[in-house]
Design a protein around this motif. Structure first.
Motif, PDB file in Angstrom:
ATOM      1  N   ASN A 120       8.514   1.971 -88.709  1.00  0.00           N
ATOM      2  CA  ASN A 120       9.583   2.961 -88.809  1.00  0.00           C
ATOM      3  C   ASN A 120       9.107   4.395 -88.572  1.00  0.00           C
ATOM      4  O   ASN A 120       9.869   5.228 -88.072  1.00  0.00           O
ATOM      5  CB  ASN A 120      10.220   2.889 -90.199  1.00  0.00           C
ATOM      6  CG  ASN A 120      10.677   1.494 -90.543  1.00  0.00           C
ATOM      7  OD1 ASN A 120       9.968   0.735 -91.225  1.00  0.00           O
ATOM      8  ND2 ASN A 120      11.843   1.112 -90.079  1.00  0.00           N
ATOM      9  N   TYR A 121       7.884   4.690 -88.942  1.00  0.00           N
ATOM     10  CA  TYR A 121       7.381   6.062 -88.830  1.00  0.00           C
ATOM     11  C   TYR A 121       6.037   6.049 -88.104  1.00  0.00           C
ATOM     12  O   TYR A 121       5.233   5.137 -88.296  1.00  0.00           O
ATOM     13  CB  TYR A 121       7.195   6.682 -90.221  1.00  0.00           C
ATOM     14  CG  TYR A 121       8.419   6.631 -91.102  1.00  0.00           C
ATOM     15  CD1 TYR A 121       8.394   5.985 -92.329  1.00  0.00           C
ATOM     16  CD2 TYR A 121       9.608   7.233 -90.700  1.00  0.00           C
ATOM     17  CE1 TYR A 121       9.518   5.931 -93.141  1.00  0.00           C
ATOM     18  CE2 TYR A 121      10.738   7.181 -91.511  1.00  0.00           C
ATOM     19  CZ  TYR A 121      10.678   6.530 -92.718  1.00  0.00           C
ATOM     20  OH  TYR A 121      11.793   6.486 -93.516  1.00  0.00           O
ATOM     21  N   TRP A 122       5.808   7.094 -87.326  1.00  0.00           N
ATOM     22  CA  TRP A 122       4.591   7.206 -86.528  1.00  0.00           C
ATOM     23  C   TRP A 122       3.941   8.557 -86.728  1.00  0.00           C
ATOM     24  O   TRP A 122       4.629   9.579 -86.842  1.00  0.00           O
ATOM     25  CB  TRP A 122       4.916   7.012 -85.044  1.00  0.00           C
ATOM     26  CG  TRP A 122       5.319   5.613 -84.727  1.00  0.00           C
ATOM     27  CD1 TRP A 122       6.527   5.024 -84.942  1.00  0.00           C
ATOM     28  CD2 TRP A 122       4.481   4.600 -84.161  1.00  0.00           C
ATOM     29  NE1 TRP A 122       6.515   3.705 -84.549  1.00  0.00           N
ATOM     30  CE2 TRP A 122       5.259   3.424 -84.050  1.00  0.00           C
ATOM     31  CE3 TRP A 122       3.152   4.565 -83.720  1.00  0.00           C
ATOM     32  CZ2 TRP A 122       4.764   2.229 -83.538  1.00  0.00           C
ATOM     33  CZ3 TRP A 122       2.650   3.387 -83.204  1.00  0.00           C
ATOM     34  CH2 TRP A 122       3.455   2.233 -83.109  1.00  0.00           C
ATOM     35  N   GLY A 123       2.610   8.550 -86.724  1.00  0.00           N
ATOM     36  CA  GLY A 123       1.851   9.790 -86.774  1.00  0.00           C
ATOM     37  C   GLY A 123       1.617  10.321 -85.372  1.00  0.00           C
ATOM     38  O   GLY A 123       2.005   9.705 -84.368  1.00  0.00           O
ATOM     39  N   GLN A 124       0.918  11.442 -85.288  1.00  0.00           N
ATOM     40  CA  GLN A 124       0.770  12.132 -84.012  1.00  0.00           C
ATOM     41  C   GLN A 124      -0.437  11.674 -83.210  1.00  0.00           C
ATOM     42  O   GLN A 124      -0.525  11.993 -82.043  1.00  0.00           O
ATOM     43  CB  GLN A 124       0.669  13.652 -84.244  1.00  0.00           C
ATOM     44  CG  GLN A 124      -0.725  14.188 -84.527  1.00  0.00           C
ATOM     45  CD  GLN A 124      -1.267  13.746 -85.873  1.00  0.00           C
ATOM     46  OE1 GLN A 124      -0.596  13.102 -86.675  1.00  0.00           O
ATOM     47  NE2 GLN A 124      -2.509  14.082 -86.134  1.00  0.00           N
ATOM     48  N   GLY A 125      -1.341  10.934 -83.795  1.00  0.00           N
ATOM     49  CA  GLY A 125      -2.483  10.420 -83.058  1.00  0.00           C
ATOM     50  C   GLY A 125      -3.722  11.277 -83.188  1.00  0.00           C
ATOM     51  O   GLY A 125      -3.666  12.490 -83.373  1.00  0.00           O
ATOM     52  N   THR A 126      -4.868  10.613 -83.079  1.00  0.00           N
ATOM     53  CA  THR A 126      -6.164  11.289 -83.080  1.00  0.00           C
ATOM     54  C   THR A 126      -7.014  10.656 -81.984  1.00  0.00           C
ATOM     55  O   THR A 126      -7.023   9.442 -81.810  1.00  0.00           O
ATOM     56  CB  THR A 126      -6.844  11.192 -84.463  1.00  0.00           C
ATOM     57  OG1 THR A 126      -8.048  11.958 -84.470  1.00  0.00           O
ATOM     58  CG2 THR A 126      -7.158   9.765 -84.862  1.00  0.00           C
ATOM     59  N   LEU A 127      -7.699  11.486 -81.221  1.00  0.00           N
ATOM     60  CA  LEU A 127      -8.423  11.016 -80.041  1.00  0.00           C
ATOM     61  C   LEU A 127      -9.827  10.558 -80.402  1.00  0.00           C
ATOM     62  O   LEU A 127     -10.593  11.293 -81.032  1.00  0.00           O
ATOM     63  CB  LEU A 127      -8.499  12.134 -78.998  1.00  0.00           C
ATOM     64  CG  LEU A 127      -9.307  11.842 -77.736  1.00  0.00           C
ATOM     65  CD1 LEU A 127      -8.702  10.688 -76.960  1.00  0.00           C
ATOM     66  CD2 LEU A 127      -9.393  13.101 -76.861  1.00  0.00           C
ATOM     67  N   VAL A 128     -10.142   9.356 -79.967  1.00  0.00           N
ATOM     68  CA  VAL A 128     -11.497   8.813 -80.088  1.00  0.00           C
ATOM     69  C   VAL A 128     -12.062   8.660 -78.680  1.00  0.00           C
ATOM     70  O   VAL A 128     -11.452   8.005 -77.837  1.00  0.00           O
ATOM     71  CB  VAL A 128     -11.491   7.455 -80.807  1.00  0.00           C
ATOM     72  CG1 VAL A 128     -12.875   6.815 -80.759  1.00  0.00           C
ATOM     73  CG2 VAL A 128     -11.018   7.613 -82.250  1.00  0.00           C
ATOM     74  N   THR A 129     -13.208   9.268 -78.453  1.00  0.00           N
ATOM     75  CA  THR A 129     -13.868   9.175 -77.160  1.00  0.00           C
ATOM     76  C   THR A 129     -15.258   8.594 -77.366  1.00  0.00           C
ATOM     77  O   THR A 129     -16.050   9.136 -78.144  1.00  0.00           O
ATOM     78  CB  THR A 129     -13.984  10.555 -76.493  1.00  0.00           C
ATOM     79  OG1 THR A 129     -12.679  11.135 -76.372  1.00  0.00           O
ATOM     80  CG2 THR A 129     -14.603  10.426 -75.105  1.00  0.00           C
ATOM     81  N   VAL A 130     -15.527   7.487 -76.680  1.00  0.00           N
ATOM     82  CA  VAL A 130     -16.820   6.822 -76.806  1.00  0.00           C
ATOM     83  C   VAL A 130     -17.556   6.951 -75.489  1.00  0.00           C
ATOM     84  O   VAL A 130     -17.082   6.477 -74.453  1.00  0.00           O
ATOM     85  CB  VAL A 130     -16.649   5.339 -77.182  1.00  0.00           C
ATOM     86  CG1 VAL A 130     -18.018   4.695 -77.405  1.00  0.00           C
ATOM     87  CG2 VAL A 130     -15.781   5.196 -78.429  1.00  0.00           C
TER      88      VAL A 130
END
Length: 125
Positions: free
Chosen positions: A113-123
């Motif tokens: 129902n609810y979503w956050g804005q995201g966080t970038l993971v770079t490997v």
């Protein structure tokens, strides 16, 4: 106001580890299942993990099983995603999402129902 704040992403070398956090507010956290999804560049968003509300049961996508772990701290209204043995193909924006009911289809986005804005993971390799 409902908020899901994902954090903890960054740049890490292959084989490294990260801890992502999803801090929730504005709803009764204990009553929600929390899932993690990710979207790599040029690809569709996919499910990564989910931790259910009723029994704390956890689910993992095959691509991350045995490398990622999720847990929840209901006292802190926070869910964690621990990423180990990271690979370049884990590079993505990671989102957390909350489901009012334990999903019948764990990776179905409409269940959440609810979503956050995201966080970038770079490997990096």
């Amino acid at each position: 106001e409902v908020q899901l704040q994902a954090s903890g992403g960054g740049l890490v070398q292959a084989g490294g580890s990260l801890r992502l956090s999803c801090a929730a507010s504005g709803f009764t956290f204990d009553d929600y299942a929390i899932g993690w999804f990710r979207q790599a560049p040029g690809k569709e968003r996919e499910g990564v993990s989910s931790i259910y509300r009723n029994n704390g049961r956890t689910y993992y996508a095959d691509a991350v099983k045995d490398r990622f772990a999720t847990s929840r701290d209901n006292a802190e209204n926070t869910v964690y995603l621990f990423l180990y043995s990271l690979k370049p193909e884990d590079t993505a924006v990671y989102y957390c999402a909350a489901a009012r009911q334990d999903p019948r289809l764990v990776w179905a986005e409409y269940e959440y129902n609810y979503w956050g804005q995201g966080t970038l993971v770079t490997v990096s390799s």
